[in-house]
Write an enzyme that holds these catalytic residues in place. Structure first.
Site, PDB file in Angstrom:
ATOM      1  N   GLU A 161      35.851  69.253 -33.698  1.00  0.00           N
ATOM      2  CA  GLU A 161      35.371  67.921 -33.327  1.00  0.00           C
ATOM      3  C   GLU A 161      35.438  67.684 -31.824  1.00  0.00           C
ATOM      4  O   GLU A 161      35.439  66.544 -31.349  1.00  0.00           O
ATOM      5  CB  GLU A 161      36.140  66.855 -34.113  1.00  0.00           C
ATOM      6  CG  GLU A 161      36.114  67.091 -35.613  1.00  0.00           C
ATOM      7  CD  GLU A 161      35.463  65.984 -36.418  1.00  0.00           C
ATOM      8  OE1 GLU A 161      35.474  64.838 -35.964  1.00  0.00           O
ATOM      9  OE2 GLU A 161      34.952  66.275 -37.522  1.00  0.00           O
ATOM     10  N   HIS A 226      41.373  61.479 -34.952  1.00  0.00           N
ATOM     11  CA  HIS A 226      41.323  62.410 -33.829  1.00  0.00           C
ATOM     12  C   HIS A 226      42.588  62.233 -32.993  1.00  0.00           C
ATOM     13  O   HIS A 226      43.158  61.137 -32.941  1.00  0.00           O
ATOM     14  CB  HIS A 226      40.107  62.164 -32.928  1.00  0.00           C
ATOM     15  CG  HIS A 226      38.795  62.478 -33.559  1.00  0.00           C
ATOM     16  ND1 HIS A 226      37.687  61.666 -33.445  1.00  0.00           N
ATOM     17  CD2 HIS A 226      38.402  63.531 -34.312  1.00  0.00           C
ATOM     18  CE1 HIS A 226      36.667  62.197 -34.099  1.00  0.00           C
ATOM     19  NE2 HIS A 226      37.078  63.325 -34.646  1.00  0.00           N
ATOM     20  N   CYS A 343      36.268  57.525 -26.708  1.00  0.00           N
ATOM     21  CA  CYS A 343      35.323  58.155 -27.639  1.00  0.00           C
ATOM     22  C   CYS A 343      33.927  58.256 -27.044  1.00  0.00           C
ATOM     23  O   CYS A 343      33.172  59.168 -27.369  1.00  0.00           O
ATOM     24  CB  CYS A 343      35.242  57.347 -28.934  1.00  0.00           C
ATOM     25  SG  CYS A 343      36.671  57.506 -30.014  1.00  0.00           S
TER      26      CYS A 343
END
Length: 414
Positions: A161, A226, A343
Site C-alpha cells: 500500500e 495504515h 494521505c
C-alpha cells in the site's frame, strides 16, 4: 544537484463519493451513503497545497484517474449502467490519496544513486486494486528523467500500500538515511494490508538500508489501517503513538543504532488514546522541515477539535523540541472518507529540475486548477444519484478539461 522534498498531492477527482468500501477504515465505513461534495473536496485539497507553498515548501500534483474505470469494468465483462456491485469500486476517487501511490527511496539511500519508486499494487481492497496502471503511467511521465527508476508493482498475493507504510529517517533530506518498512500481520477484525514479503521485495529492489517493523495489531484493530495513522517521520524525528508498533523496544534500539541522532517523540496512550488518535488523525499529518528552520505539523482541523489531542500538541510545541509549529488545515471531505493531510500526498526527495515541470505547482497553476474545479466538478452527489449515474460523462469531461489545461493530454484515454 540540489535535493529537496516535494509533496505530490493527489487532486480529488469529480467522482468523490462515500461508498464505504474500505474495511478497517472507520471513517469510510461510518460515513457510507453520505452525500459527497466533490467540488469542496478538491478545493480543500488545493487550499492545503497553496498553504504549503506559502510555508516555502515544494509542491507537486498527481492527477485524478479515469472514473468510472471502463477498462476494468470491461475486463470484468460488464460496463457502466450494468455493473451492479462493481459500480462503486469502478467509480471510486480513491487515487486522491497519493500516499498509497508508491514507495519512494531517494537517491542518497540507494546503491545506484537513483531515486527509486515502486508503484503500489493495493490488492487488498477491490476499489483500489485497479489504480496501479494509471498511477504507473503518471509516475513514468513525471519521473522520466534518468535520475529515477520507476518500477512495476510487487506481484500478488503480497499486498503493498505504498508510502503509507514506509518511513525514512536521516540527518537531512539530502543525506543517506535508514528506511523503515512497516507491515501488518493477519488476524483480528480487519485485514493487514501491508505484507512483509512485499516490503522486503521493495527494499531489495531499491537496494536500501532497511528496517522491517510490525505494526501493532492493537492499532490495526483500532482503525489504523495504515501505519501513517499512528506514526510519521521527517528527517531525524519519529513522531508516533505509544501503541503504534508491535515490538517498539527492539525497533527503537535498532533505529538508534542506525541513526544515533534520531529523536523519538512518543505520545502516551494515557494522554491520547488510540481511539482519539484515529478519530483526530493526529499522526496523519505532514511533518515537514520549514525553510527558516524547525519543523511543522500540518494537521487536520479535527485534531484541533479534540481537547486532549490539542492540549498535548500545544505542550509539545511550547517545549524545546524540533516540532515548533502546528498548522491546522480543512480537509474534511477527505477526512470523512478516512484520509487526512498525509494521505493526500506522496513525498519525493529529488532535484526539482529532474521532474516533468507539468507536475510541479505554483500559485498561478493552483488558481487555474481551482477555476476548472469550480466550473466542472459537481457540487454534490447523493448516494441515490451515484447509483444511477451510468457512464458519468460529466466526470470524464471534467477530467479531460483539467488534462488539457495542464498540457497532459497524453494521460487521456477512454
Amino acid at each position: 544537484m540540489s535535493l529537496v522534498e516535494i509533496n505530490f498531492d493527489g487532486i480529488v477527482g469529480p467522482t468523490h463519493n462515500y461508498a464505504g468500501l474500505s474495511l478497517g477504515n472507520l471513517a469510510a465505513t461510518a460515513n457510507a451513503g453520505r452525500t459527497s461534495y466533490p467540488r469542496a473536496a478538491a478545493l480543500q485539497g488545493l487550499a492545503k497545497m497553496r498553504a504549503n507553498l506559502r510555508l516555502g515548501l515544494a509542491q507537486g500534483i498527481l492527477l485524478p484517474h479515469p472514473r468510472p474505470n471502463s477498462r476494468w469494468l470491461a475486463a470484468m465483462a460488464t460496463h457502466a449502467g450494468h455493473a451492479g456491485p462493481l459500480w462503486p469500486a469502478a467509480s471510486s476517487a480513491s487515487a486522491m490519496w497519493a500516499a498509497n501511490a508508491a514507495t519512494v527511496s531517494p537517491a542518497p539511500d540507494t546503491a545506484d544513486g537513483r531515486c527509486h519508486l515502486s508503484v503500489a499494487n493495493l490488492i487488498t481492497m477491490p476499489h483500489r486494486s485497479h489504480e496501479w496502471p494509471e498511477t504507473l503511467r503518471q509516475l513514468r511521465l513525471a519521473f522520466a528523467n534518468s535520475a529515477f527508476a520507476v518500477h512495476d508493482p510487487v506481484p500478488p498475493p503480497f499486498g503493498d500500500e505504498g508510502a503509507a507504510n514506509h518511513m525514512r529517517l536521516c540527518e537531512h533530506h539530502g543525506t543517506p538515511g535508514v528506511e523503515v518498512f512497516v507491515h501488518g500481520e493477519p488476524g483480528g477484525p480487519f485485514p493487514a494490508r501491508q505484507h512483509r514479503q512485499a516490503s522486503a521485495a521493495i527494499a531489495r529492489r531499491h537496494d536500501v538500508d532497511a528496517l522491517f517493523v510490525q505494526q501493532s495489531p492493537e492499532a490495526i484493530a483500532a482503525g489504523a489501517f495504515h501505519n501513517d495513522v499512528v506514526a510519521v517521520a521527517n528527517e531525524r524525528v519519529l513522531f508516533a503513538h505509544e501503541h503504534a508498533f508491535a515490538d517498539k523496544a527492539r525497533f527503537f534500539d535498532s533505529l538508534r543504532t542506525r541513526l544515533p541522532s534520531v529523536e523519538i517523540i512518543e505520545v502516551p496512550a494515557s494522554a491520547v488514546s488510540l481511539a482519539e488518535a484515529v478519530a483526530s488523525y493526529l499522526f496523519n499529518a505532514q511533518l515537514v522541515t520549514l525553510p527558516a528552520g524547525g519543523m511543522a505539523l500540518i494537521l487536520p482541523d479535527e485534531a484541533q477539535a479534540k481537547p486532549r489531542v490539542w492540549t498535548w500538541l500545544e505542550a509539545l510545541v511550547a517545549g524545546n523540541g524540533p516540532i515548533r509549529r502546528l498548522v491546522p488545515v480543512d480537509v474534511r471531505e477527505s477526512m470523512a472518507n478516512g484520509g487526512g493531510p498525509a494521505c493526500l500526498r506522496l513525498r519525493v526527495v529529488c532535484d526539482p529540475a529532474t521532474v516533468d515541470a507539468r507536475f510541479l505547482m505554483d500559485e498561478a497553476k493552483l488558481d487555474r486548477i481551482g477555476e476548472i474545479v469550480e466550473a466542472h466538478w459537481p457540487e454534490q452527489v447523493t448516494a441515490a444519484e451515484h447509483d444511477t449515474l451510468g457512464a458519468w460523462p460529466a466526470a470524464e469531461a471534467a477530467r479531460l478539461t483539467l488534462l488539457r489545461a495542464l498540457d497532459l493530454v497524453e494521460l487521456t484515454y477512454s
